[in-house]
Design a protein around this motif. Sequence first.
Motif, PDB file in Angstrom:
ATOM      1  N   THR A  33       0.784  -1.228   0.000  1.00  0.00           N
ATOM      2  CA  THR A  33       0.000   0.000   0.000  1.00  0.00           C
ATOM      3  C   THR A  33       0.824   1.290   0.000  1.00  0.00           C
ATOM      4  OG1 THR A  33      -0.163  -0.054   2.415  1.00  0.00           O
ATOM      5  CG2 THR A  33      -1.968  -1.047   1.152  1.00  0.00           C
ATOM      6  N   LEU A  34       2.013   1.270   0.592  1.00  0.00           N
ATOM      7  CA  LEU A  34       2.784   2.506   0.752  1.00  0.00           C
ATOM      8  C   LEU A  34       4.210   2.413   0.220  1.00  0.00           C
ATOM      9  CD1 LEU A  34       1.742   3.622   4.352  1.00  0.00           C
ATOM     10  CD2 LEU A  34       1.084   4.671   2.192  1.00  0.00           C
ATOM     11  N   SER A  35       4.429   1.600  -0.749  1.00  0.00           N
ATOM     12  CA  SER A  35       5.764   1.453  -1.311  1.00  0.00           C
ATOM     13  C   SER A  35       6.149   2.687  -2.117  1.00  0.00           C
ATOM     14  CB  SER A  35       5.803   0.217  -2.214  1.00  0.00           C
ATOM     15  OG  SER A  35       6.973   0.193  -2.972  1.00  0.00           O
ATOM     16  N   CYS A  36       7.335   3.231  -1.841  1.00  0.00           N
ATOM     17  CA  CYS A  36       7.815   4.382  -2.622  1.00  0.00           C
ATOM     18  C   CYS A  36       8.161   3.948  -4.044  1.00  0.00           C
ATOM     19  CB  CYS A  36       9.043   4.998  -1.964  1.00  0.00           C
ATOM     20  SG  CYS A  36       8.649   5.991  -0.524  1.00  0.00           S
ATOM     21  N   ASP A  37       8.497   2.686  -4.237  1.00  0.00           N
ATOM     22  CA  ASP A  37       8.819   2.190  -5.571  1.00  0.00           C
ATOM     23  C   ASP A  37       7.573   1.874  -6.394  1.00  0.00           C
ATOM     24  OD1 ASP A  37      11.544   2.365  -5.150  1.00  0.00           O
ATOM     25  OD2 ASP A  37      11.720   0.297  -4.456  1.00  0.00           O
ATOM     26  N   ARG A  38       6.606   1.205  -5.781  1.00  0.00           N
ATOM     27  CA  ARG A  38       5.444   0.716  -6.533  1.00  0.00           C
ATOM     28  C   ARG A  38       4.187   1.573  -6.392  1.00  0.00           C
ATOM     29  NH1 ARG A  38       5.746  -5.662  -4.995  1.00  0.00           N
ATOM     30  NH2 ARG A  38       7.785  -6.055  -5.937  1.00  0.00           N
ATOM     31  N   GLN A  39       4.018   2.223  -5.258  1.00  0.00           N
ATOM     32  CA  GLN A  39       2.777   2.949  -4.977  1.00  0.00           C
ATOM     33  C   GLN A  39       3.050   4.398  -4.598  1.00  0.00           C
ATOM     34  OE1 GLN A  39      -0.168   1.557  -5.385  1.00  0.00           O
ATOM     35  NE2 GLN A  39       0.576  -0.502  -5.737  1.00  0.00           N
ATOM     36  N   PHE A  40       3.913   5.085  -5.339  1.00  0.00           N
ATOM     37  CA  PHE A  40       4.281   6.441  -4.937  1.00  0.00           C
ATOM     38  C   PHE A  40       3.109   7.413  -5.015  1.00  0.00           C
ATOM     39  CE2 PHE A  40       6.645  10.474  -4.952  1.00  0.00           C
ATOM     40  CZ  PHE A  40       7.373  10.272  -3.793  1.00  0.00           C
ATOM     41  N   SER A  41       2.134   7.123  -5.846  1.00  0.00           N
ATOM     42  CA  SER A  41       0.959   8.006  -5.891  1.00  0.00           C
ATOM     43  C   SER A  41       0.223   7.989  -4.549  1.00  0.00           C
ATOM     44  CB  SER A  41       0.018   7.593  -7.018  1.00  0.00           C
ATOM     45  OG  SER A  41      -0.479   6.299  -6.802  1.00  0.00           O
ATOM     46  N   ARG A  42       0.211   6.856  -3.882  1.00  0.00           N
ATOM     47  CA  ARG A  42      -0.408   6.785  -2.558  1.00  0.00           C
ATOM     48  C   ARG A  42       0.426   7.528  -1.521  1.00  0.00           C
ATOM     49  NH1 ARG A  42      -2.351   0.499  -2.562  1.00  0.00           N
ATOM     50  NH2 ARG A  42      -3.972   0.754  -4.143  1.00  0.00           N
ATOM     51  N   ALA A  87       6.600   3.960   4.668  1.00  0.00           N
ATOM     52  CA  ALA A  87       6.800   3.967   3.213  1.00  0.00           C
ATOM     53  C   ALA A  87       8.282   3.885   2.877  1.00  0.00           C
ATOM     54  CB  ALA A  87       6.187   5.225   2.596  1.00  0.00           C
ATOM     55  N   LEU A  88       9.109   4.516   3.676  1.00  0.00           N
ATOM     56  CA  LEU A  88      10.558   4.442   3.450  1.00  0.00           C
ATOM     57  C   LEU A  88      11.105   3.053   3.739  1.00  0.00           C
ATOM     58  CD1 LEU A  88      11.888   7.769   4.988  1.00  0.00           C
ATOM     59  CD2 LEU A  88      11.660   7.180   2.582  1.00  0.00           C
ATOM     60  N   GLU A  89      10.632   2.471   4.817  1.00  0.00           N
ATOM     61  CA  GLU A  89      11.169   1.180   5.246  1.00  0.00           C
ATOM     62  C   GLU A  89      10.606  -0.010   4.475  1.00  0.00           C
ATOM     63  OE1 GLU A  89      13.664   0.723   7.392  1.00  0.00           O
ATOM     64  OE2 GLU A  89      13.816   2.889   7.568  1.00  0.00           O
ATOM     65  N   ALA A  90       9.496   0.181   3.784  1.00  0.00           N
ATOM     66  CA  ALA A  90       8.834  -0.942   3.111  1.00  0.00           C
ATOM     67  C   ALA A  90       9.624  -1.484   1.923  1.00  0.00           C
ATOM     68  CB  ALA A  90       7.438  -0.540   2.651  1.00  0.00           C
ATOM     69  N   ALA A  99      15.452  10.084  -0.526  1.00  0.00           N
ATOM     70  CA  ALA A  99      15.732  11.194  -1.443  1.00  0.00           C
ATOM     71  C   ALA A  99      14.491  11.532  -2.266  1.00  0.00           C
ATOM     72  CB  ALA A  99      16.897  10.840  -2.362  1.00  0.00           C
ATOM     73  N   LYS A 100      13.797  10.504  -2.737  1.00  0.00           N
ATOM     74  CA  LYS A 100      12.572  10.692  -3.524  1.00  0.00           C
ATOM     75  C   LYS A 100      11.487  11.365  -2.678  1.00  0.00           C
ATOM     76  CE  LYS A 100       9.743   7.772  -6.557  1.00  0.00           C
ATOM     77  NZ  LYS A 100       9.536   6.386  -6.980  1.00  0.00           N
ATOM     78  N   LEU A 101      11.340  10.893  -1.448  1.00  0.00           N
ATOM     79  CA  LEU A 101      10.334  11.434  -0.544  1.00  0.00           C
ATOM     80  C   LEU A 101      10.680  12.867  -0.138  1.00  0.00           C
ATOM     81  CD1 LEU A 101       7.745  10.819   1.049  1.00  0.00           C
ATOM     82  CD2 LEU A 101       9.200   9.999   2.890  1.00  0.00           C
ATOM     83  N   SER A 102      11.936  13.130   0.162  1.00  0.00           N
ATOM     84  CA  SER A 102      12.315  14.491   0.560  1.00  0.00           C
ATOM     85  C   SER A 102      12.136  15.472  -0.594  1.00  0.00           C
ATOM     86  CB  SER A 102      13.747  14.535   1.086  1.00  0.00           C
ATOM     87  OG  SER A 102      14.661  14.205   0.079  1.00  0.00           O
TER      88      SER A 102
END
Length: 119
Positions: A33-42, A87-90, A99-102
Motif C-alpha cells: 500500500t505505501l511502497s515508494c517504488d510501486r505505490q508512490f501516488s499513494r 513507506a521508506l522502510e517498506a 531522497a525521492k520522498l524528501s
Amino acid sequence: MCMLLEYCVQTLEDDFTARCASSSLSHSIAKATLSCDRQFSRVRDVIKWLFCVIIKTTENEDSKEGIQKKDNQIRIVSIFQRMLSLALEADRSPALNSAKLSQELFHMVLSHMPLRAHR
C-alpha cells in the motif's frame, strides 16, 4: 477519524514487524500500500493529507475547543509521519526512497505552504 488512522497505522506497523522477523517483507501490507517504488501516488496522497492537516492546525483559534481540535490534528500529523516512515522502510532501498520522498516534500512545501506558520 483519528482512531481509525491509528488503527490502520498500527496494523501496518504490526504486519511490517512480523514480516521483518520472518524475512518476507515483500509480502507486507505496507509494501503493497505505501511502497515508494510501486505505490508512490499513494505516498503523495499521504503527503497531501499531511499538509492539509498542518494548514488546519495553524488556523485554529486559542479557545478551549480550538485547542482540543489542534491537539487532535497534531496526533493526525504524527500518524501521517508514521505512514511516511513506513513507506521508506517498506522497500529494499530506504536511502533512495528518502531522497525521492524528501524531494516530494520539498516541492509541496514550496508550492503549497505560503505562510511561515505552515512551513
